[in-house]
Each structure stands twice: as structure tokens, then as C-alpha cells.
Design an enzyme around this catalytic site. Sequence first.
Site, PDB file in Angstrom:
ATOM      1  CG  HIS A 184     -48.887  97.556  71.763  1.00  0.00           C
ATOM      2  ND1 HIS A 184     -48.059  98.366  72.503  1.00  0.00           N
ATOM      3  CD2 HIS A 184     -50.079  97.527  72.436  1.00  0.00           C
ATOM      4  CE1 HIS A 184     -48.702  98.805  73.573  1.00  0.00           C
ATOM      5  NE2 HIS A 184     -49.934  98.302  73.560  1.00  0.00           N
TER       6      HIS A 184
ATOM      7  CB  SER B 154     -63.109  96.951  68.252  1.00  0.00           C
ATOM      8  OG  SER B 154     -63.363  97.228  66.889  1.00  0.00           O
TER       9      SER B 154
ATOM     10  CG  ASP C 155     -54.299  91.948  76.357  1.00  0.00           C
ATOM     11  OD1 ASP C 155     -53.137  91.844  75.938  1.00  0.00           O
ATOM     12  OD2 ASP C 155     -54.571  92.163  77.554  1.00  0.00           O
TER      13      ASP C 155
END
Length: 297
Positions: free
Chosen positions: A171, A258, A115
Site C-alpha cells: 500500500h 518477497s 506487513d
Amino acid sequence: MDIYYIERKTGKKIKEIVAGDKFLKWIYDTDMGNAILDTFVKKKIFSSIYGKFQDTVFSKKKIADFVEKLSIDMSEAEIENIDEYKNFNDFFARKLKNEARPIDMEKNHLTSPADGRVLAYENIHKDQVIQVKGSFYTLEEFFHDKNMAQIYHNGVCIVIRLCPADYHRFHFPDSGVPYEAKNIKGMYYSVNPIALQRIAKVYCQNKRAITIFESDNFGEIVFAEVGATCVGSIIQTYTPKVHVHKGEEKGYFKFGGSTVVLFLKEGQLKVDEDILKNTQKGIETKVNMGERIGKKL
């Protein structure tokens, strides 16, 4: 400096809610703030101490205000009740329900690994990769490897900036085989646009982890995680040299916004047009993990 991004689902321009915005503006925009930044804040000890506090039970009391201020949708989380988290980092690295982030399984589609807010660049020059408009870094500086820099010359760079409000697990964007991450020591500057405008070559100065990922459909991909101020740790949860499926978890960040950066070789990927157009205008596109961000060439 207000920060805006494009919400991909609606196409609307949204003002970002920045956690700790007053501190960021003070530390990067004032002489006293700059002095403290250089002597303490950018160094490992500050982020380590702050990160360790997020692992204590005392940090739990921050969760409720954090959820409310940043409008976090806890119905997406596996654990919806904030009282069930052991500490702030336990909440921050929360897992989501599978249905909250459907994965585009079309093999010719590259999906977002996280995201975040995306900027993407095609045909990058190894000696002039854009950090923000008017600010550049080189691939050799980022990789600490001259040969790798040459390999990804004219390729694609995709930058996904995670805000504190975002889901903080990352991911794999395709199926394939990941190798062991190479950790590069560095500073802990913020990766917020406020800092990126003022500090040159942040991605090359900050701590980062670089993984070579032999993807099944897009060739060799560099998958990099960049640390930042107050990021306690970059945690890798995958097993090197074991084949993974698209959407499988690679790891997570502890507290702090981050960045994940992907590099692909020339001739492998066409980035989705909306992301490219927004990037050309200097504005990020908000995407979710598992969404398509490009197609196989």
C-alpha cells in the site's frame, strides 16, 4: 542459521518460522544445491511453473497445512473460511478487513507499505548500500539509472521483507501521485536472510518493479517491489498518474516471500529510533502495514 526478529509491539526477540527452511539451507549451503540453483531455481522458468501451479484448483489442499504451520490469523481476512478460496494464490493474496490494519493518518508520519520485517538506513552512500552486514550494492545497479542514484545519495533506504506467512498486498505510505512502474528483468533468488548472506547483490540481480511516487508530504519516493524464488508475479492494481490516499492499495505479490524497498531523498525523513537501533544490531523489526515507521524532518 536461525533467523530472529524483534516483535515491535512487545519488544521481544522472536525466532522466525521459515517456510521451506530445509530446502533453502540445502539449495544455498551445499554444492549440489548451488548447482541446481544456478542452472534452474534462480531462473524465471522455475518460478513461473511453480507460480502457475498455485493458480490451479489442485493447490487448494496446501492451504490448511500452511495456515496451521505458520500460525496465520484468518480472523483478520475478509474471507475467513479457507474452503472458499479458489486456489492457493487466491488465498495467498487474500485481502484483510479494514480494521485489521489501521492506518496512521498523521500527515507527518510515513507508514509501512506492507506487513514485514524492516531494516532501515539513513544517509546512504550511492555506491555502498547495505544488503546485509558485509554485503553491499550500488544505487545505480538497483535503479539501472545513474542520475537516480545521484538523487538518492545521502537519502534513506527502508527494506520491508515479506515472509510467506505475511499479508502480501502492499500500500502507499503517504498520499500523492504514483507514476507507471518500470519493470526490470532479473533472476529469482530467495530474499530470505539465508540467501542474502550468500548471494551478493540479490536486490540488483532479481526481477523488480520501480515506481516513482510523488508523495504529498515527503517529496519524491522510489517504491520498489523485488521478486524472489517462487513469486509467480508482482501485480500492480493502482492507476498511474491518479492521486491516491495514504493506505490505498498499490498491488500484491502472488506466492512466495518477497520485498518492498523505499528510497527517500536527503532531508525528508527521520526513521523511528527503535527500527534504526535494531538495524544497527543487525536484526529486523516486525511491523504491520499502516504503522508509522518515520517522521517528517
